[in-house]
Design an enzyme around this catalytic site. Structure first.
Site, PDB file in Angstrom:
ATOM      1  N   HIS A 233       1.697   0.788   6.153  1.00 52.96           N
ATOM      2  CA  HIS A 233       2.376   1.870   7.130  1.00 52.96           C
ATOM      3  C   HIS A 233       3.849   1.515   7.430  1.00 52.96           C
ATOM      4  CE1 HIS A 233       2.430   4.663  10.282  1.00 52.96           C
ATOM      5  NE2 HIS A 233       3.063   3.821  10.961  1.00 52.96           N
TER       6      HIS A 233
ATOM      7  N   ASN B  83       0.782  -1.215   0.079  1.00 50.64           N
ATOM      8  CA  ASN B  83       0.008   0.048   0.120  1.00 50.64           C
ATOM      9  C   ASN B  83       0.916   1.331  -0.003  1.00 50.64           C
ATOM     10  OD1 ASN B  83      -1.574   2.188   1.127  1.00 50.64           O
ATOM     11  ND2 ASN B  83      -3.162   0.802   1.585  1.00 50.64           N
TER      12      ASN B  83
ATOM     13  N   HIS C 155      -3.982  -4.859   7.803  1.00 49.28           N
ATOM     14  CA  HIS C 155      -4.053  -3.748   8.751  1.00 49.28           C
ATOM     15  C   HIS C 155      -3.061  -3.995   9.742  1.00 49.28           C
ATOM     16  CE1 HIS C 155      -5.679  -0.002  10.169  1.00 49.28           C
ATOM     17  NE2 HIS C 155      -6.140   0.065   9.024  1.00 49.28           N
ATOM     18  N   GLY C 156      -2.257  -3.022   9.949  1.00 48.49           N
ATOM     19  CA  GLY C 156      -1.265  -2.899  10.990  1.00 48.49           C
ATOM     20  C   GLY C 156      -0.052  -4.104  11.015  1.00 48.49           C
TER      21      GLY C 156
ATOM     22  N   HIS D  53      -5.644   3.674  -1.890  1.00 49.51           N
ATOM     23  CA  HIS D  53      -6.878   4.044  -1.240  1.00 49.51           C
ATOM     24  C   HIS D  53      -7.404   5.492  -1.945  1.00 49.51           C
ATOM     25  CE1 HIS D  53      -9.842   4.356   2.578  1.00 49.51           C
ATOM     26  NE2 HIS D  53     -10.590   4.560   1.378  1.00 49.51           N
TER      27      HIS D  53
ATOM     28  N   GLU E 183      -8.777   0.691  -3.098  1.00 49.43           N
ATOM     29  CA  GLU E 183      -9.651   0.698  -2.070  1.00 49.43           C
ATOM     30  C   GLU E 183     -10.453   1.735  -1.945  1.00 49.43           C
ATOM     31  OE1 GLU E 183      -7.452   0.803   1.687  1.00 49.43           O
ATOM     32  OE2 GLU E 183      -6.446  -1.023   1.391  1.00 49.43           O
TER      33      GLU E 183
ATOM     34  N   GLU F 189     -10.965  -9.450   2.580  1.00 47.12           N
ATOM     35  CA  GLU F 189      -9.892  -9.137   3.229  1.00 47.12           C
ATOM     36  C   GLU F 189      -9.768  -8.933   4.717  1.00 47.12           C
ATOM     37  OE1 GLU F 189      -7.481  -5.601   1.832  1.00 47.12           O
ATOM     38  OE2 GLU F 189      -6.559  -5.395   3.638  1.00 47.12           O
TER      39      GLU F 189
ATOM     40  N   THR G 239      -6.953   6.378   9.498  1.00 44.51           N
ATOM     41  CA  THR G 239      -6.932   5.379   8.711  1.00 44.51           C
ATOM     42  C   THR G 239      -8.058   4.646   8.632  1.00 44.51           C
ATOM     43  OG1 THR G 239      -5.433   3.296   8.235  1.00 44.51           O
ATOM     44  CG2 THR G 239      -5.758   3.881  10.594  1.00 44.51           C
ATOM     45  N   THR G 240      -8.267   3.367   7.955  1.00 48.90           N
ATOM     46  CA  THR G 240      -9.393   2.833   7.952  1.00 48.90           C
ATOM     47  C   THR G 240      -9.664   2.020   9.342  1.00 48.90           C
ATOM     48  OG1 THR G 240      -9.027   2.087   5.851  1.00 48.90           O
ATOM     49  CG2 THR G 240     -10.795   1.085   6.671  1.00 48.90           C
TER      50      THR G 240
ATOM     51  N   ASP H   2      -0.323   4.608  -0.030  1.00 56.09           N
ATOM     52  CA  ASP H   2      -0.795   5.756   0.167  1.00 56.09           C
ATOM     53  C   ASP H   2      -0.014   6.687   0.925  1.00 56.09           C
ATOM     54  OD1 ASP H   2      -3.018   4.530  -0.611  1.00 56.09           O
ATOM     55  OD2 ASP H   2      -4.241   4.193   1.070  1.00 56.09           O
ATOM     56  N   HIS H   3       0.962   6.259   1.802  1.00 56.84           N
ATOM     57  CA  HIS H   3       1.729   7.148   2.656  1.00 56.84           C
ATOM     58  C   HIS H   3       2.495   7.863   1.848  1.00 56.84           C
ATOM     59  CE1 HIS H   3       0.079   5.874   6.316  1.00 56.84           C
ATOM     60  NE2 HIS H   3       1.157   5.226   6.863  1.00 56.84           N
TER      61      HIS H   3
ATOM     62  N   ARG I 112      -9.426   7.966  -1.342  1.00 62.27           N
ATOM     63  CA  ARG I 112     -10.373   8.577  -0.575  1.00 62.27           C
ATOM     64  C   ARG I 112     -11.546   9.600  -0.996  1.00 62.27           C
ATOM     65  NH1 ARG I 112      -8.885   6.716   4.900  1.00 62.27           N
ATOM     66  NH2 ARG I 112     -10.763   7.993   5.518  1.00 62.27           N
TER      67      ARG I 112
ATOM     68  N   ARG J 111      -7.416  13.014   0.056  1.00 61.13           N
ATOM     69  CA  ARG J 111      -6.236  13.339   0.933  1.00 61.13           C
ATOM     70  C   ARG J 111      -4.802  12.905   0.627  1.00 61.13           C
ATOM     71  NH1 ARG J 111      -7.277  10.157   6.780  1.00 61.13           N
ATOM     72  NH2 ARG J 111      -9.238  11.051   6.378  1.00 61.13           N
ATOM     73  N   HIS J 112      -4.706  11.838  -0.128  1.00 57.79           N
ATOM     74  CA  HIS J 112      -3.328  11.299  -0.594  1.00 57.79           C
ATOM     75  C   HIS J 112      -3.442  10.824  -2.041  1.00 57.79           C
ATOM     76  CE1 HIS J 112      -5.067   7.538   0.889  1.00 57.79           C
ATOM     77  NE2 HIS J 112      -4.872   7.842   2.137  1.00 57.79           N
TER      78      HIS J 112
ATOM     79  N   ARG K  77       3.255  19.214   0.631  1.00 62.68           N
ATOM     80  CA  ARG K  77       3.882  20.280  -0.107  1.00 62.68           C
ATOM     81  C   ARG K  77       2.990  20.487  -1.434  1.00 62.68           C
ATOM     82  NH1 ARG K  77       8.788  22.321   1.681  1.00 62.68           N
ATOM     83  NH2 ARG K  77       8.699  21.940   4.056  1.00 62.68           N
TER      84      ARG K  77
HETATM   85  N1  PXP Z   1      -6.070  -3.042   4.266  1.00 61.78           N
HETATM   86  C1  PXP Z   1      -7.217  -2.050   4.252  1.00 61.78           C
HETATM   87  C2  PXP Z   1      -8.555  -2.275   3.866  1.00 61.78           C
HETATM   88  C3  PXP Z   1      -6.657  -0.822   4.635  1.00 61.78           C
HETATM   89  O1  PXP Z   1      -7.692   0.290   4.699  1.00 61.78           O
HETATM   90  C4  PXP Z   1      -5.076  -0.564   5.214  1.00 61.78           C
HETATM   91  C5  PXP Z   1      -4.763   0.891   5.383  1.00 61.78           C
HETATM   92  O2  PXP Z   1      -4.886   1.769   4.260  1.00 61.78           O
HETATM   93  C6  PXP Z   1      -4.216  -1.570   4.915  1.00 61.78           C
HETATM   94  C7  PXP Z   1      -4.846  -2.931   4.524  1.00 61.78           C
HETATM   95  C8  PXP Z   1      -3.085  -1.550   5.232  1.00 61.78           C
HETATM   96  O3  PXP Z   1      -2.717  -1.323   6.717  1.00 61.78           O
HETATM   97  P1  PXP Z   1      -1.470  -0.721   7.291  1.00 61.78           P
HETATM   98  O4  PXP Z   1      -0.986   0.677   6.555  1.00 61.78           O
HETATM   99  O5  PXP Z   1      -1.777  -0.630   8.831  1.00 61.78           O
HETATM  100  O6  PXP Z   1      -0.314  -1.871   6.724  1.00 61.78           O
END
Ligand code: PXP
Length: 242
Positions: free
Chosen positions: A215, A8, A192-193, A44, A71, A152, A101-102, A10-11, A46, A50-51, A19
């Site tokens: 992340h 992912n 997630h996480g 994602h 997503e 998922e 985050t989600t 997004d970050h 959104r 935002r990103h 900026r």
């Molecule tokens: N899966 C979904 C559905 C998410 O929304 C996210 C966060 O954007 C992730 C996985 C990844 O989670 P993490 O950034 O905590 O690894």
């Protein structure tokens, strides 16, 4: 079954938006992750943009050789923005403006009336659909009933457990949900996480075919580079896989 890693990015877009310019380029990050061995890229889109931006989808779709998973919330506006780019996958997630985050999985039971036409529209556009749900058997059953291609499983509760606590119960919920999903013909993803420390027990669940991680991968990439960060995660996943 080999376990795939979906990265992912997004970050990377969050940093760019800080900026409002062009750096760092999320598409470049996606290509680096791909060359380091990632088997998928997730973004994602959104509703507040935002990103990730619509332009990112277009360029990613053009340049990636690996599947793109987008997503989004299950809204007409999101579908209108995403369907024309024909990503390989769309993952439907709950979305609220205030969250960092989600937060938690979709309540597919409560939202079934709204999800059914969205899933149908995506599938008829040849886009596979995954529902991000908590590891709850009734949610998995509903995903199968709604004819999603995959679920998922939300590993957020597992990931939030303190380092030295007993994860048996939470891992059991994820394992049971994965087994049921597989029996019902769903493809199984999780995320997630997840990070280098906690990924092992999830990677060891044989029904799960892909992990979506953002992340921790991007956080570590800031220190050691994205390719090394992806390679380390792939190695940790491979070591844990039975
Ligand atoms: N899966 C979904 C559905 C998410 O929304 C996210 C966060 O954007 C992730 C996985 C990844 O989670 P993490 O950034 O905590 O690894």
């Amino acid at each position: 079954m080999n376990l795939r890693l979906g990265v992912n990015i997004d970050h990377v877009a969050t940093l760019r938006q800080a900026r409002g310019g062009h750096e760092p380029e999320p598409v470049a990050a996606a290509l680096l992750a791909q060359s380091a061995g990632a088997q998928g890229i997730t973004v994602h889109l959104r509703s507040d943009r935002r990103h990730i931006q619509d332009r990112d989808l277009r360029v990613l779709k053009e340049v990636l050789a690996i599947p793109l998973n987008v997503e989004c919330a299950a809204t007409p506006e999101a579908l209108e923005a995403i369907v024309p780019f024909r990503p390989s996958w769309v993952t439907l997630v709950p979305e609220s403006r205030e969250e960092l985050t989600t937060q938690g999985g979709l309540d597919a039971i409560f939202l079934q009336g709204m999800l059914r036409p969205v899933i149908r529209e995506l599938r008829s556009a040849d886009i596979r659909v995954s529902l991000f749900v908590d590891p709850v058997l009734d949610q998995v059953k509903m995903a199968a009933k709604l004819e999603a291609d995959a679920v998922e499983l939300n590993t957020g509760t597992y990931s939030d457990l303190p380092m030295d606590s007993d994860a048996t119960l939470e891992l059991g919920r994820i394992r049971d949900a994965a087994r049921l999903g597989s029996r019902l013909g769903l493809r199984l993803l999780a995320g997630h996480g997840l990070n280098l420390q906690n990924v092992g027990p999830i990677a060891a669940i044989s029904e799960i075919e892909e992990l979506n991680i953002g992340h921790s991968l991007i956080g570590r990439a800031v220190l050691v580079g994205l390719e090394r960060s992806v390679e380390e995660m792939l190695a940790a996943m491979a070591e844990a896989r039975p």
